[in-house]
Design an enzyme around this catalytic site. Structure first.
Site, mmCIF file in Angstrom:
data_model
loop_
_atom_site.group_PDB
_atom_site.id
_atom_site.type_symbol
_atom_site.label_atom_id
_atom_site.label_comp_id
_atom_site.label_asym_id
_atom_site.label_seq_id
_atom_site.Cartn_x
_atom_site.Cartn_y
_atom_site.Cartn_z
ATOM 1 C CG ASN A 28 -1.904 -1.165 1.200
ATOM 2 O OD1 ASN A 28 -1.979 -1.899 0.216
ATOM 3 N ND2 ASN A 28 -2.638 -1.352 2.285
ATOM 4 C CG HIS B 191 -21.042 36.685 -28.563
ATOM 5 N ND1 HIS B 191 -21.647 35.995 -27.541
ATOM 6 C CD2 HIS B 191 -20.793 37.932 -28.077
ATOM 7 C CE1 HIS B 191 -21.795 36.778 -26.487
ATOM 8 N NE2 HIS B 191 -21.272 37.963 -26.778
ATOM 9 C CB SER C 114 -9.027 13.931 -48.978
ATOM 10 O OG SER C 114 -10.095 13.091 -49.352
ATOM 11 C CE LYS D 62 -11.330 18.070 -47.244
ATOM 12 N NZ LYS D 62 -11.244 17.121 -46.150
ATOM 13 C CD GLU E 146 -9.615 17.905 -38.381
ATOM 14 O OE1 GLU E 146 -10.299 18.637 -39.109
ATOM 15 O OE2 GLU E 146 -9.255 16.755 -38.710
ATOM 16 C CE1 TYR F 53 -3.838 0.823 -2.609
ATOM 17 C CE2 TYR F 53 -4.824 -1.351 -2.299
ATOM 18 C CZ TYR F 53 -4.195 -0.424 -3.103
ATOM 19 O OH TYR F 53 -3.920 -0.732 -4.417
#
Length: 462
Positions: free
Chosen positions: A113, A159, A280, A286, A293, A320
């Site tokens: 532990n 915005h 692509s 592209k 991403e 624990y």
């Protein structure tokens, strides 16, 4: 059924079911901690010898055996399997093979532990230091770009609507400040990571005359846990790290969203270089922003680990519980994800994008983002701001009906709107002047931005 070897006492009459062995084992992932386990065990062995719990010669045997295991592991010669259950038993088993019965004394005055808690803290302390260094490198790249673009203008948004033109350097400095808070936050978390649970044993301490402070000093911990129950069951430090890691990912994800938008045809503020973009499989024209991403997507992964750890902890009674085994995979994956994303975003900024200066220059002249400056202009002429604000709304409406921008109005048209307008209105609403005029502390005015850049460079020296 073939009997499985057991690591437990003779309290048990039979071994675990093979499926439960697999379910129970953590060796598949906690092997990540092996060097930290060895380091912690070396300190424990030295402490046992110092306090006379074992002899000096036994302590020396243990230390030498542990360092041999370290070399074997680094050379790929020590690869424990599932029969070891976890990294702690794997090390102890191999140590006993090397040094004999002395190896069986290593676990004196220690439990898995406090051992697991020690290993995890040693690991996380190192990883935090590495991430903080990566943050500094990321910030350095942000500053490099900012210093070259103090007077490059970019539309500022609220915005996601055009609001006011700002310095591109000011924009990038906002992300510098976010990452600086990340750097500071990790430093603060590190203070609570760097507390030793070693010697708390299973939950209640030990009857042996150990010296916890000596062992902590050997491991460069700042202090020890004052309560043995808390020491073995505390995972606040892990949750704090995951929260800090989540905020790093929030900031990287926000910047990623900017990069994705800016690289689109609709914005066209940056171009992606081939080294950091993909194509692509069907559309040859592209160029995809895969790096930002992926960073944006991986943010949710780290957030999930934070939530998982909170759920693990929320119902645990002291001290624990086996549930705490779940802390390691969440930490390991979060560390690796943050490190990979910081590396990728640093490379993307340094060599994967180029700002389109012509497009940026045009973007700040094709809208009404200088409307506030017209109101400010009138206010300096003695017109109450709210009255000026309403008047400028009328000006914008007039322009929209006439298919014009503010810069296209003639002086006569300005005066028809209000007699306070003079020829200096044109310089007051020119984009460069609009930005330069915002010279309040922390603003986007060029003078302020240059001061901010100097201060930011100084921060990187810390």
């Amino acid at each position: 059924m073939t009997k499985q070897p057991t690591t437990w006492s003779q309290r048990f009459e039979s071994a675990l079911h093979p499926a439960i062995v697999r379910f129970n084992a953590s060796i598949g992932f906690d092997i990540e901690l092996i060097e930290y386990d060895l380091t912690g065990s070396v300190a424990h062995a030295k402490m046992l010898a110092k306090t006379g719990i074992i002899s000096d010669s036994e302590g020396e045997q243990l230390v030498n055996g542990l360092e041999q295991i370290r070399r074997e592991y680094q050379q790929g010669l020590f690869v424990p399997g599932i029969d070891s259950e976890d990294v702690h038993f794997a090390v102890e088993k191999r140590l006993t093979e090397i040094v004999g019965d002395a190896g069986k004394k290593l676990h004196t005055a220690r439990s898995r532990n406090d051992q697991a808690g020690t290993d995890t803290r040693l690991y996380l302390r190192d990883q935090i230091a590495q991430i903080r260094q990566q943050l500094r490198e990321f910030q350095g790249v942000l500053l490099d770009i900012a210093e070259q673009n103090v007077e490059t203008l970019i539309p500022g948004y609220t915005h996601l609507q055009r609001a006011q033109p700002i310095s591109l350097a000011h924009y990038l400095l906002a992300y510098f400040q976010m990452s600086d808070r990340d750097w500071e936050r990790l430093g603060d978390v590190s203070k609570r990571v760097n507390i030793s649970p070693l010697g708390c044993s299973a939950l209640a301490g030990t009857t042996f005359p150990i010296d916890r402070h000596y062992a902590a000093e050997l491991l460069h911990f700042d202090r020890v846990y004052d309560n043995s129950l808390d020491g073995v069951s505390d995972r606040d430090f892990a949750i704090e790290f995951l929260a800090a890691a989540s905020l790093i990912m929030v900031h990287l994800s926000r910047l990623s969203e900017e990069m994705i938008l800016w690289s689109s045809h609709e914005f066209g503020f940056i171009s992606l270089k081939d080294s950091c973009a993909t194509g692509s499989s069907i559309m040859p024209q592209k160029k995809n922003p895969d790096v930002p991403e992926l960073v944006r997507g991986k943010a949710g992964r780290v957030f999930g680990h934070l939530q998982a750890m909170l759920v693990v902890m929320k119902g645990l009674p002291l001290a624990y519980n086996k549930d705490l085994q779940e802390d390691k995979e969440t930490l390991f994956d979060s560390v690796k994800t943050v490190q990979a994303c910081l590396e990728a975003m640093t490379i993307l900024l340094r060599e994967g994008i180029a700002f389109k200066s012509d497009r940026l220059a045009a973007a700040v002249t094709e809208d009404f983002s200088n409307a506030t400056d017209v109101a400010d202009y009138l206010a300096t002429k003695g017109v109450p701001f709210r009255e000026a604000y309403n008047l400028v709304g009328k000006v914008v409406k007039t322009c929209l009906l006439g298919g014009k921008l503010l810069k296209d109005l003639t002086l006569e048209e300005w005066k028809e709107l209000h007699p306070a307008f003079e020829t200096d209105i044109y310089s007051a609403i020119a984009p460069q002047q609009v930005v330069a005029a915002r010279n309040s502390y922390g603003g986007t005015g060029f003078e302020q931005v240059r001061k901010s850049l100097i201060a930011a460079r100084d921060r990187l020296k810390d």
